[in-house]
Design a protein around this motif. Sequence first.
Motif, PDB file in Angstrom:
ATOM      1  N   VAL A   1      -0.174   6.367   2.105  1.00  0.00           N
ATOM      2  CA  VAL A   1       0.674   5.254   2.836  1.00  0.00           C
ATOM      3  C   VAL A   1      -0.639   4.441   3.767  1.00  0.00           C
ATOM      4  CG1 VAL A   1       1.908   4.932   5.082  1.00  0.00           C
ATOM      5  CG2 VAL A   1       2.516   6.721   3.215  1.00  0.00           C
ATOM      6  N   LEU A   2      -0.751   3.009   3.506  1.00  0.00           N
ATOM      7  CA  LEU A   2      -1.787   2.431   4.454  1.00  0.00           C
ATOM      8  C   LEU A   2      -1.211   1.955   5.322  1.00  0.00           C
ATOM      9  CD1 LEU A   2      -4.550   0.865   4.293  1.00  0.00           C
ATOM     10  CD2 LEU A   2      -3.463  -0.841   2.745  1.00  0.00           C
ATOM     11  N   ILE A   3      -1.982   2.128   6.666  1.00  0.00           N
ATOM     12  CA  ILE A   3      -1.999   1.698   7.800  1.00  0.00           C
ATOM     13  C   ILE A   3      -2.810   0.348   8.236  1.00  0.00           C
ATOM     14  CG2 ILE A   3      -1.522   2.010  10.267  1.00  0.00           C
ATOM     15  CD1 ILE A   3      -0.751   4.815   9.888  1.00  0.00           C
TER      16      ILE A   3
ATOM     17  N   THR B   1       9.795  -2.067   3.015  1.00  0.00           N
ATOM     18  CA  THR B   1       8.732  -2.335   2.175  1.00  0.00           C
ATOM     19  C   THR B   1       7.341  -2.239   3.141  1.00  0.00           C
ATOM     20  OG1 THR B   1       8.636  -4.552   1.926  1.00  0.00           O
ATOM     21  CG2 THR B   1       9.649  -3.449  -0.007  1.00  0.00           C
ATOM     22  N   TRP B   2       7.825  -2.476   4.463  1.00  0.00           N
ATOM     23  CA  TRP B   2       6.751  -2.568   5.295  1.00  0.00           C
ATOM     24  C   TRP B   2       7.449  -2.313   6.863  1.00  0.00           C
ATOM     25  CZ3 TRP B   2       5.221  -6.228   9.327  1.00  0.00           C
ATOM     26  CH2 TRP B   2       5.958  -7.446   9.206  1.00  0.00           C
TER      27      TRP B   2
ATOM     28  N   ALA C   1       4.314  12.623  -2.433  1.00  0.00           N
ATOM     29  CA  ALA C   1       5.364  11.674  -2.442  1.00  0.00           C
ATOM     30  C   ALA C   1       6.249  11.829  -1.355  1.00  0.00           C
ATOM     31  CB  ALA C   1       5.725  11.640  -3.785  1.00  0.00           C
ATOM     32  N   LYS C   2       6.483  13.286  -1.158  1.00  0.00           N
ATOM     33  CA  LYS C   2       7.454  13.829  -0.176  1.00  0.00           C
ATOM     34  C   LYS C   2       7.301  13.279   1.467  1.00  0.00           C
ATOM     35  CE  LYS C   2       8.438  17.817  -2.622  1.00  0.00           C
ATOM     36  NZ  LYS C   2       8.627  19.387  -2.685  1.00  0.00           N
ATOM     37  N   VAL C   3       6.159  13.122   1.553  1.00  0.00           N
ATOM     38  CA  VAL C   3       5.480  12.341   3.161  1.00  0.00           C
ATOM     39  C   VAL C   3       6.082  10.894   2.905  1.00  0.00           C
ATOM     40  CG1 VAL C   3       3.605  11.737   4.525  1.00  0.00           C
ATOM     41  CG2 VAL C   3       3.669  13.850   3.270  1.00  0.00           C
ATOM     42  N   ARG C   4       5.704  10.253   1.791  1.00  0.00           N
ATOM     43  CA  ARG C   4       6.128   8.900   1.872  1.00  0.00           C
ATOM     44  C   ARG C   4       7.500   8.637   1.598  1.00  0.00           C
ATOM     45  NH1 ARG C   4       2.370   9.028  -2.436  1.00  0.00           N
ATOM     46  NH2 ARG C   4       3.653   8.575  -4.086  1.00  0.00           N
TER      47      ARG C   4
ATOM     48  N   ARG D   1       9.330   3.473  -0.149  1.00  0.00           N
ATOM     49  CA  ARG D   1       8.891   2.181  -0.871  1.00  0.00           C
ATOM     50  C   ARG D   1       7.897   1.350   0.014  1.00  0.00           C
ATOM     51  NH1 ARG D   1      12.692  -2.224  -2.561  1.00  0.00           N
ATOM     52  NH2 ARG D   1      13.445  -2.303  -0.276  1.00  0.00           N
ATOM     53  N   ILE D   2       7.394   1.984   1.060  1.00  0.00           N
ATOM     54  CA  ILE D   2       6.268   1.366   1.966  1.00  0.00           C
ATOM     55  C   ILE D   2       5.343   0.765   1.095  1.00  0.00           C
ATOM     56  CG2 ILE D   2       4.796   1.778   3.905  1.00  0.00           C
ATOM     57  CD1 ILE D   2       7.599   1.159   4.749  1.00  0.00           C
TER      58      ILE D   2
END
Length: 592
Positions: free
Chosen positions: A367-369, A266-267, A334-337, A343-344
Amino acid sequence: MNLETSVGRMFLDRAARTPHREAFRYRDGTGWCSLTWAETERHVRRLAAGLIALGVRPEQRVAIVAGTRYEWIAADLAIMCAGAATTTVYPTTNGDGVAYILADSDSQVVFAEDAVQLAKLRAHRDSIPQVRNVVLLDGTAPDDDWVLGLAELEHRGDALLELDPSAVDDRVGAIAADRLATIIYTSGTTGVPKGVRLRHSGWAYQASAVASQGFLSADDLHFLWLPMAHAFGKVLLSLQLAVGFPTAVDGRVEHIVDNLADVRPTWMAAAPRIFEKAYARIVTTMEQQGGLRKRLFDWAFAVGTVVSRLRRDGGTPGPLLAARHRVADRLVLAKVRKRFGGRIRFLVSGSAALNTGIAEWFHAAGVLILEGYGLTETTAAATINRPDHFRFGTVGPPLPGTEVRIAEDGEVLIRGAGVMAGYHNLDKDTAGALDADGWLHTGDLGERDPDGLIRITGRKKELFKTSGGKYIAPSAIESRFIAICPYASQFFVHGDGRNYCTALVTLDADAVAGWARQRGKPDRDHASVVRLVTSYVDILNAELNRWETIKKFAVLDREFSVESGELTPSLKVRRKVVEDNNRATLDAFYTA
């Protein structure tokens, strides 16, 4: 925020609170093995007792020369529970460097990963007479009194615990919060590494401060690959002890993508180079496919970017935009995630500056960095963005209990519980870094925005001035180019005392090979590669001030590496080494 504790106490308390919850996963052949907190505690107690049986006393140093793996963590926790202090050593450090660190730290026992690390120690044994024993993590220990296998250390621990069952608890109970816990040797971009002395209270503060933000829970799953010899990797263990989430551990960088698919965390925390390479690989793959797929990819990211900016401004997509975004997400985003396991919830970036454009690209994909900032000298993090309070291009607000001040010359000053005790055996250097009021002078340049978020703008020592009197912050230009050019691996800006700026460029071999195949060219067709890079340098120059523009550049035939000395183990560029290694090329830029 309880700072009156030790890392050993944090570990034993965590095991007591959640004994049956998963603590660690680690690779065993092709599969993953799992350990609960209770199982981990039993293992660590045996190792800690083994160290006590070897004669290790409180605050004596015990070194770990190994890559990131479960055994590194178990050894570190055992050192903490024995009341000793961990000396961290990167496994890529050469024999002379290892000997220097062990001698300077006065390490008495060494955990060595394998035969390769053991050979370094044997070759320099005369330089490290204080090392009483080496504990080998992998392989069979040779038949001598100096080297033990990990199992032998455990057996010695068992024997001690049979005679004195409270031996480990007594050591942990005697550890004061202000005692030495760790010496981390800064890899350094110049000069000999310095040992940073970090207290138990600093690690406890870090764990409590980050945990108090509430964006992690025991139900999260963390994937750990960062070097544990670095403060950024090491602090994640303290955070785990505070929160209680499980961690899957595998330090082999080449297996990150496969591991993310297996573990589905998840992270995860990483250095910017990992995000840059992921971005470059995805973008160049799409460019090579071209046609409808490329147009669909560009459309989806355009939609994702609009939604990302809208949400960051506090808005929500209208019905039409929301519908488009659902389609873009299903077909592309979604394919990038999924490349990160699917589940990130967020990623954390540290160790060096993350380019804003790359952070925005990932956010467009959902995707949050979260970028943070800190130093070894601050026991890792001093500031960090939060999932509910972030701004790209900043490193977030200070952690609770940490003060950040911007000096008149722009230098970032930090004061708080995480600040180091000082440099080991270097009183003069300590006095130069820590002033009488307890402020750490970081050497970094920064500013504070109106909302209190910190922005790092450069490094004082890296800032250079052209012969025309203009100051240049090379790292800002370098990170901008990496975001523009997906084929670049490194971009090195030069120009101190010169009348214009120049650059050295290294390329990602796989990305360039794909580009060349698509065009039916050899991937080492130098003229074609130079034309490719020129097109991106032109884009870069259009965004820069006139005095910052790159007038000339050279494409090198290899990437900078840790092995060549041009990168630190945490992947920061050693500028002087790069300049020395490429002196003829750099000088030639200014002679024509």
